[in-house]
Design a protein around this motif. Structure first.
Motif, PDB file in Angstrom:
ATOM      1  N   ARG A  32       0.833  -1.212   0.000  1.00  8.18           N
ATOM      2  CA  ARG A  32       0.000   0.000   0.000  1.00  8.18           C
ATOM      3  C   ARG A  32       0.870   1.265   0.000  1.00  8.18           C
ATOM      4  NH1 ARG A  32      -1.419   2.949   4.035  1.00  8.18           N
ATOM      5  NH2 ARG A  32      -1.100   1.380   5.656  1.00  8.18           N
ATOM      6  N   ARG A  33       1.847   1.302   0.947  1.00  7.84           N
ATOM      7  CA  ARG A  33       2.631   2.535   1.107  1.00  7.84           C
ATOM      8  C   ARG A  33       3.586   2.784  -0.050  1.00  7.84           C
ATOM      9  NH1 ARG A  33       3.710   3.308   7.470  1.00  7.84           N
ATOM     10  NH2 ARG A  33       5.205   4.800   6.700  1.00  7.84           N
ATOM     11  N   CYS A  34       4.149   1.716  -0.597  1.00  6.88           N
ATOM     12  CA  CYS A  34       5.230   1.892  -1.585  1.00  6.88           C
ATOM     13  C   CYS A  34       4.786   1.634  -3.022  1.00  6.88           C
ATOM     14  CB  CYS A  34       6.411   0.983  -1.250  1.00  6.88           C
ATOM     15  SG  CYS A  34       7.047   1.298   0.394  1.00  6.88           S
ATOM     16  N   VAL A  35       3.634   0.976  -3.209  1.00  5.63           N
ATOM     17  CA  VAL A  35       3.207   0.675  -4.576  1.00  5.63           C
ATOM     18  C   VAL A  35       1.853   1.332  -4.875  1.00  5.63           C
ATOM     19  CG1 VAL A  35       2.777  -1.151  -6.272  1.00  5.63           C
ATOM     20  CG2 VAL A  35       4.454  -1.542  -4.460  1.00  5.63           C
ATOM     21  N   THR A  36       0.768   0.841  -4.261  1.00 10.39           N
ATOM     22  CA  THR A  36      -0.571   1.283  -4.710  1.00 10.39           C
ATOM     23  C   THR A  36      -0.844   2.759  -4.435  1.00 10.39           C
ATOM     24  OG1 THR A  36      -1.604   0.524  -2.663  1.00 10.39           O
ATOM     25  CG2 THR A  36      -1.590  -1.031  -4.494  1.00 10.39           C
ATOM     26  N   GLU A  37      -0.328   3.287  -3.313  1.00 12.61           N
ATOM     27  CA  GLU A  37      -0.591   4.709  -3.009  1.00 12.61           C
ATOM     28  C   GLU A  37       0.324   5.652  -3.797  1.00 12.61           C
ATOM     29  OE1 GLU A  37      -2.427   4.593   1.513  1.00 12.61           O
ATOM     30  OE2 GLU A  37      -0.366   5.285   1.248  1.00 12.61           O
ATOM     31  N   ARG A  38       1.401   5.121  -4.351  1.00 13.03           N
ATOM     32  CA  ARG A  38       2.373   6.001  -5.002  1.00 13.03           C
ATOM     33  C   ARG A  38       2.322   5.961  -6.527  1.00 13.03           C
ATOM     34  NH1 ARG A  38       7.217   4.130  -4.657  1.00 13.03           N
ATOM     35  NH2 ARG A  38       8.265   6.088  -5.063  1.00 13.03           N
ATOM     36  N   LEU A  39       1.722   4.891  -7.081  1.00 15.88           N
ATOM     37  CA  LEU A  39       1.892   4.681  -8.519  1.00 15.88           C
ATOM     38  C   LEU A  39       0.551   4.504  -9.227  1.00 15.88           C
ATOM     39  CD1 LEU A  39       4.707   2.074  -7.962  1.00 15.88           C
ATOM     40  CD2 LEU A  39       5.052   4.288  -9.048  1.00 15.88           C
ATOM     41  N   PRO A  40       0.465   4.941 -10.500  1.00 17.36           N
ATOM     42  CA  PRO A  40      -0.779   4.694 -11.244  1.00 17.36           C
ATOM     43  C   PRO A  40      -0.989   3.182 -11.416  1.00 17.36           C
ATOM     44  CG  PRO A  40       0.905   5.682 -12.674  1.00 17.36           C
ATOM     45  CD  PRO A  40       1.479   5.650 -11.289  1.00 17.36           C
ATOM     46  N   ARG A  41      -2.266   2.747 -11.400  1.00 16.46           N
ATOM     47  CA  ARG A  41      -2.574   1.312 -11.368  1.00 16.46           C
ATOM     48  C   ARG A  41      -2.042   0.558 -12.587  1.00 16.46           C
ATOM     49  NH1 ARG A  41      -2.567  -3.065 -10.645  1.00 16.46           N
ATOM     50  NH2 ARG A  41      -3.879  -4.477  -9.445  1.00 16.46           N
ATOM     51  N   ASP A  42      -1.898   1.253 -13.718  1.00 21.01           N
ATOM     52  CA  ASP A  42      -1.443   0.517 -14.903  1.00 21.01           C
ATOM     53  C   ASP A  42       0.072   0.332 -14.950  1.00 21.01           C
ATOM     54  OD1 ASP A  42      -0.769   3.119 -15.367  1.00 21.01           O
ATOM     55  OD2 ASP A  42      -1.677   3.271 -17.356  1.00 21.01           O
ATOM     56  N   ARG A  43       0.786   0.822 -13.935  1.00 23.54           N
ATOM     57  CA  ARG A  43       2.247   0.651 -13.936  1.00 23.54           C
ATOM     58  C   ARG A  43       2.690  -0.665 -13.318  1.00 23.54           C
ATOM     59  NH1 ARG A  43       7.052   4.325 -12.727  1.00 23.54           N
ATOM     60  NH2 ARG A  43       8.001   2.831 -14.114  1.00 23.54           N
ATOM     61  N   PHE A  44       1.788  -1.328 -12.599  1.00 29.42           N
ATOM     62  CA  PHE A  44       2.234  -2.552 -11.899  1.00 29.42           C
ATOM     63  C   PHE A  44       1.154  -3.627 -11.930  1.00 29.42           C
ATOM     64  CE2 PHE A  44       0.130   0.198  -8.872  1.00 29.42           C
ATOM     65  CZ  PHE A  44      -0.743  -0.660  -8.225  1.00 29.42           C
ATOM     66  N   ARG A  45       1.575  -4.846 -11.643  1.00 25.12           N
ATOM     67  CA  ARG A  45       0.664  -5.991 -11.496  1.00 25.12           C
ATOM     68  C   ARG A  45       0.844  -6.526 -10.085  1.00 25.12           C
ATOM     69  NH1 ARG A  45      -0.890  -4.415 -15.631  1.00 25.12           N
ATOM     70  NH2 ARG A  45      -0.595  -5.170 -17.737  1.00 25.12           N
ATOM     71  N   LEU A  46      -0.274  -7.004  -9.504  1.00 26.04           N
ATOM     72  CA  LEU A  46      -0.218  -7.418  -8.104  1.00 26.04           C
ATOM     73  C   LEU A  46      -0.787  -8.827  -7.900  1.00 26.04           C
ATOM     74  CD1 LEU A  46       0.535  -6.447  -5.268  1.00 26.04           C
ATOM     75  CD2 LEU A  46      -1.696  -5.313  -5.137  1.00 26.04           C
ATOM     76  N   ILE A  47      -0.022  -9.632  -7.153  1.00 23.76           N
ATOM     77  CA  ILE A  47      -0.481 -10.984  -6.795  1.00 23.76           C
ATOM     78  C   ILE A  47      -0.787 -10.993  -5.301  1.00 23.76           C
ATOM     79  CG2 ILE A  47       0.126 -13.442  -6.690  1.00 23.76           C
ATOM     80  CD1 ILE A  47       2.344 -12.805  -8.773  1.00 23.76           C
ATOM     81  N   GLU A  48      -1.983 -11.447  -4.955  1.00 24.93           N
ATOM     82  CA  GLU A  48      -2.378 -11.577  -3.540  1.00 24.93           C
ATOM     83  C   GLU A  48      -2.961 -12.971  -3.357  1.00 24.93           C
ATOM     84  OE1 GLU A  48      -2.191 -11.329  -0.471  1.00 24.93           O
ATOM     85  OE2 GLU A  48      -3.028  -9.368   0.067  1.00 24.93           O
ATOM     86  N   LYS A  49      -2.975 -13.451  -2.087  1.00 23.85           N
ATOM     87  CA  LYS A  49      -3.424 -14.829  -1.838  1.00 23.85           C
ATOM     88  C   LYS A  49      -4.354 -14.879  -0.629  1.00 23.85           C
ATOM     89  CE  LYS A  49       1.305 -15.810  -3.054  1.00 23.85           C
ATOM     90  NZ  LYS A  49       1.951 -14.672  -2.367  1.00 23.85           N
ATOM     91  N   LEU A  50      -5.291 -15.809  -0.700  1.00 21.17           N
ATOM     92  CA  LEU A  50      -6.238 -15.997   0.408  1.00 21.17           C
ATOM     93  C   LEU A  50      -5.657 -16.998   1.415  1.00 21.17           C
ATOM     94  CD1 LEU A  50      -9.288 -15.614   1.403  1.00 21.17           C
ATOM     95  CD2 LEU A  50      -9.698 -17.805   0.292  1.00 21.17           C
TER      96      LEU A  50
END
Ligand code: SF4
Ligand code: SF4
Length: 371
Positions: A62-80
């Motif tokens: 959140r602090r270093c990627v999603t809040e700082r960068l436009p969404r199309d600049r990165f891809r994110l993997i999350e797991k349940l």
């Protein structure tokens, strides 16, 4: 005849599992810098999970990627954390918490974390595959999948029952390639047979393949004196056809740059050299701990298990560095349990994806590090 060099496409993803810390806190400035370097050098994928770094990994996203960068600049993997879910509603609760912690509604890939026989039974009982499908259909994830920690034959069964899965995250590295416990090659071939995209975890086996014993290192130096052991390990995985992304933790700028540089695909001679290195490592009998720390919170004696196992390996491989390793051990056990305090309860073992017989190794580590 010399084989012609073929250059591979970089498939590196940034694993937010072991991030730089200062005084026990994530070092936000350095993590943000590494994130920027990674993107500038052509990287795109980030990987996180609910329990990585006791939840601080998602905060780092959140602090270093999603809040700082436009969404199309990165891809994110999350797991349940499906193994923590007692009901279908729990899946939704964890998912919403993960969205909040990561600061995003959308994950490019959403997976079930750590599927093995036991956790797969939970997944079926709780209907977690239905949950994944609904997340994807609802537009909250681009693709769905799971990370796998069991045999290739069970993987075959799971993929036959769940053709809706897009991606499988496998532990692959040249040491585990033919291992009877991990079955890297067999799992990889099974996933490809089912037409799945393969994502890779532990390409350097938690750092084990970054520093090799002299006999093993000599084999690689003969092939190429310039390349580092980590570089060899990453090239092995990235040279495999069908591998889409290879996740690796990085905590220094020079590692990020080096790992993202264009690399030549492995030649047959080089693959053969890695096979020989794996033989040396298997004979050397080191403990195959990857440092994932899944076991740590389950130890009633508060032993820092991966640190102890890592120091045991170092003492085995470089006994002449005893003067350096022993003080680190003494420092570690000032605030944590000693290896000799292990009561053999085995609760750590149940959570170890590498199937390590931890109490047995604690006995040996106590003899070596506390004598
Ligand atoms: S077996 Fe030893 S190391 Fe493992 S949880 Fe029990 S006390 Fe801790
Ligand atoms: S002992 Fe197993 S669970 Fe614990 S850190 Fe090592 S690999 Fe992970």
């Amino acid at each position: 005849m010399r084989e012609r060099m073929r250059v591979g496409i970089n498939k590196l993803g940034f694993g937010f599992l072991r991030l730089p810390e200062t005084a026990g806190e994530p070092d936000w400035r350095t993590i943000a810098e590494l994130t920027d370097i990674f993107l500038d050098e052509g990287g795109r994928w980030f990987d996180t999970f609910y329990t990585y770094m006791n939840g601080r990994s998602e905060e780092a996203v959140r602090r270093c990627v999603t809040e700082r960068l436009p969404r199309d600049r990165f891809r994110l993997i999350e797991k349940l954390p499906g193994y923590l879910c007692g009901s279908y509603e729990d899946c939704g609760r964890y998912f919403r918490e993960e969205q909040r912690r990561c600061g995003t509604d959308y994950f490019d890939i959403y997976m079930l974390h750590w599927l093995n026989r036991e956790n797969y039974e939970t997944a079926e009982r709780v209907d977690e595959f239905r949950f994944l499908r609904e997340v994807k259909e609802g537009g909250y994830a681009g693709r769905i999948g799971f990370s796998w920690h069991d045999s290739a034959s069970l993987l075959d069964t799971v993929l036959s029952r769940h053709p809706e899965v897009d991606v499988v995250l496998l532990q692959i590295n040249y040491l585990d390639w033919e291992s009877a416990g991990i079955e890297s090659r067999k799992c990889y071939e099974t996933a490809l047979r089912h037409g799945k995209s393969v994502f890779v975890m532990e390409p350097v086996k938690g750092g084990t393949l970054s520093r090799l014993p002299p006999e093993a290192e000599k084999i690689l130096r003969r092939q190429d004196p310039e390349r580092t052991p980590s570089d060899w390990a990453l090239r092995f995985v990235q040279s495999l056809p069908g591998v889409e992304i290879c996740l690796s933790g990085m905590n220094r700028a020079e590692h990020v740059r080096a790992n993202l540089a264009p690399f030549p695909l492995l030649t047959e001679a080089e693959t053969d050299a890695l096979r020989k290195v794996a033989e040396v490592l298997r004979k050397d009998g080191g403990i195959p701990c990857t440092g994932c720390r899944y076991c740590v919170s389950h130890c009633p004696k508060h032993i820092s298990i991966p640190d102890v196992l890592g120091m045991y390996n170092e003492m085995q491989r470089w006994p002449e560095e005893d003067w350096k390793i022993r003080p680190v051990y003494e420092q570690t056990v000032k605030t944590r349990g000693k290896a000799s305090e292990c009561i053999g309860c085995g609760s750590c073992e149940k959570h170890c994806p590498q199937h390590i017989h931890i109490p047995e190794w604690m006995g040996r580590a106590a003899q070596m590090l506390e004598r």
